[in-house]
Scaffold this motif. Structure first.
Motif, short mmCIF file in Angstrom:
data_model
loop_
_atom_site.label_atom_id
_atom_site.label_comp_id
_atom_site.label_asym_id
_atom_site.label_seq_id
_atom_site.Cartn_x
_atom_site.Cartn_y
_atom_site.Cartn_z
N ARG A 80 9.40 22.61 -22.12
CA ARG A 80 9.06 21.78 -23.27
C ARG A 80 9.32 22.50 -24.60
O ARG A 80 9.81 21.89 -25.55
CB ARG A 80 7.58 21.39 -23.19
CG ARG A 80 7.06 20.61 -24.38
CD ARG A 80 7.59 19.19 -24.44
NE ARG A 80 7.16 18.42 -23.29
CZ ARG A 80 5.99 17.77 -23.22
NH1 ARG A 80 5.17 17.78 -24.25
NH2 ARG A 80 5.67 17.10 -22.14
N PHE A 81 8.99 23.80 -24.64
CA PHE A 81 9.01 24.50 -25.93
C PHE A 81 10.03 25.63 -26.01
O PHE A 81 10.08 26.33 -27.02
CB PHE A 81 7.61 25.04 -26.24
CG PHE A 81 6.56 23.97 -26.29
CD1 PHE A 81 6.52 23.05 -27.33
CD2 PHE A 81 5.62 23.86 -25.28
CE1 PHE A 81 5.55 22.05 -27.37
CE2 PHE A 81 4.65 22.87 -25.30
CZ PHE A 81 4.61 21.97 -26.36
N GLY A 82 10.83 25.82 -24.95
CA GLY A 82 11.90 26.81 -25.00
C GLY A 82 11.54 28.17 -24.47
O GLY A 82 12.42 28.98 -24.21
N SER A 83 10.25 28.45 -24.28
CA SER A 83 9.83 29.75 -23.77
C SER A 83 8.40 29.65 -23.27
O SER A 83 7.57 28.95 -23.87
CB SER A 83 9.91 30.82 -24.86
OG SER A 83 9.29 32.03 -24.43
N ALA A 84 8.11 30.37 -22.19
CA ALA A 84 6.74 30.44 -21.70
C ALA A 84 5.84 31.17 -22.69
O ALA A 84 4.61 31.04 -22.64
CB ALA A 84 6.70 31.14 -20.34
N ASP A 85 6.44 31.95 -23.58
CA ASP A 85 5.70 32.67 -24.62
C ASP A 85 5.65 31.89 -25.93
O ASP A 85 5.42 32.47 -26.99
CB ASP A 85 6.33 34.04 -24.86
CG ASP A 85 6.20 34.96 -23.65
OD1 ASP A 85 5.14 34.93 -23.00
OD2 ASP A 85 7.16 35.69 -23.36
N ASP A 86 5.86 30.58 -25.86
CA ASP A 86 5.87 29.73 -27.06
C ASP A 86 4.70 30.06 -27.99
O ASP A 86 3.54 29.95 -27.59
CB ASP A 86 5.78 28.27 -26.63
CG ASP A 86 5.52 27.36 -27.80
OD1 ASP A 86 6.32 27.38 -28.75
OD2 ASP A 86 4.51 26.63 -27.76
#
Length: 290
Positions: free
Chosen positions: A246-252
């Motif tokens: 959804r946001f481009g990274s799991a670390d969003d």
């Protein structure tokens, strides 16, 4: 979906895959988790009356607790067996137990522990029983494994809002992702949160002297950043994958800032704080056999 629609084999396969995927992160997070969880281990061993020479079963042992602590208490004349559905978590437990001769581990899920009847004086479980699909069958199986008069001492989680150390991250990520609630009847961290129903299910399995009481567990953190790192470590990879999609990274940054903001009610002016979380503590006695 209702409880009748749940495919037990599919649920257990998913549980196994999820815990296997989490095992490496738990190796890093276990010390922080035990700062709170160790108090529950001590309580369970005391309620179970675990002592030298006892045979003890730990159900859902995960990374090896409370099995390892029980092994120290029963001493060389006792024995401890830890069972878990996840082979990867059992590998972690075995590494931690190296050099402890009175402990062993085996793969099993809570509803099908293939061990002889009357093998144990005490059955322990620390946040493992909630993942049973057929709860009464699971409790009945544990009663079978105990000697007459043997004790079940276990911890499960109370309702999600009262256990933020476990629920807060999932709530924030679910809101960010717009995830639906789990289907009714699905086993999970909070599926045994009703004390009255839990008491009735344990009694229906044949146990006597059943009690279910609340116990406050404090999970301490030195900083918000440490709490965020811990929560990332214990979040299922599948859920982190949805964040990445959804946001481009799991670390969003937005997601984890939302989690940090959600910890504000538990923080004071200093950097250190705790997430107080309520467990339900079960104690029950196995009946005499016919």
């Amino acid at each position: 979906m209702t409880a009748a629609d749940i495919d037990p084999a599919a649920v257990k396969q998913g549980q196994r895959a999820s815990w296997d995927a989490l095992s490496s992160n738990w190796a890093a997070a276990q010390d922080r988790f035990e700062l709170g969880a160790a108090a529950v281990t001590r309580l369970l061993l005391d309620l179970g009356g675990v002592r030298a020479g006892h045979a003890v079963l730990d159900v859902g042992t995960g990374h090896g607790e409370p099995a390892l602590t029980a092994a120290r208490r029963v001493g060389p004349t006792g024995r401890v067996t830890g069972v878990d559905i996840s082979p990867a978590m059992l590998d972690l437990a075995r590494r931690r137990a190296e050099g402890t001769p009175n402990i062993g581990f085996a793969e099993a899920d809570v509803e099908s522990i293939d061990l002889p009847a009357g093998s144990f004086d005490v059955v322990l479980s620390r946040w493992g029983l909630m993942f049973a699909v057929d709860r009464v069958a699971a409790f009945r199986g544990l009663a079978r494994l105990l000697v007459p008069g043997g004790v079940l001492a276990a911890a499960v989680w109370s309702e999600a809002p009262s256990a933020p150390a476990i629920s807060l991250g999932f709530r924030v990520l679910s809101e960010r992702l717009g995830l639906p609630p789990p289907p009714p009847g699905m086993p999970g961290p909070f599926s045994m949160a009703d004390p009255e129903r839990l008491t009735a299910e344990v009694a229906a399995a044949g146990f006597t002297d059943v009690s279910v009481t609340e116990f406050a567990v404090r999970f301490p953190f030195d900083s918000v950043e440490q709490c965020v790192a811990f929560t990332k470590a214990v979040t299922p990879p599948m859920l982190l994958g949805k964040v990445a999609e959804r946001f481009g990274s799991a670390d969003d940054p937005g997601t984890w800032q939302a989690f940090a903001d959600a910890t504000k009610p538990y923080r004071s002016s200093g950097g250190a704080f705790a997430l107080p979380s309520t467990a339900l503590i079960i104690r029950a006695v196995a009946p005499a056999r016919d």
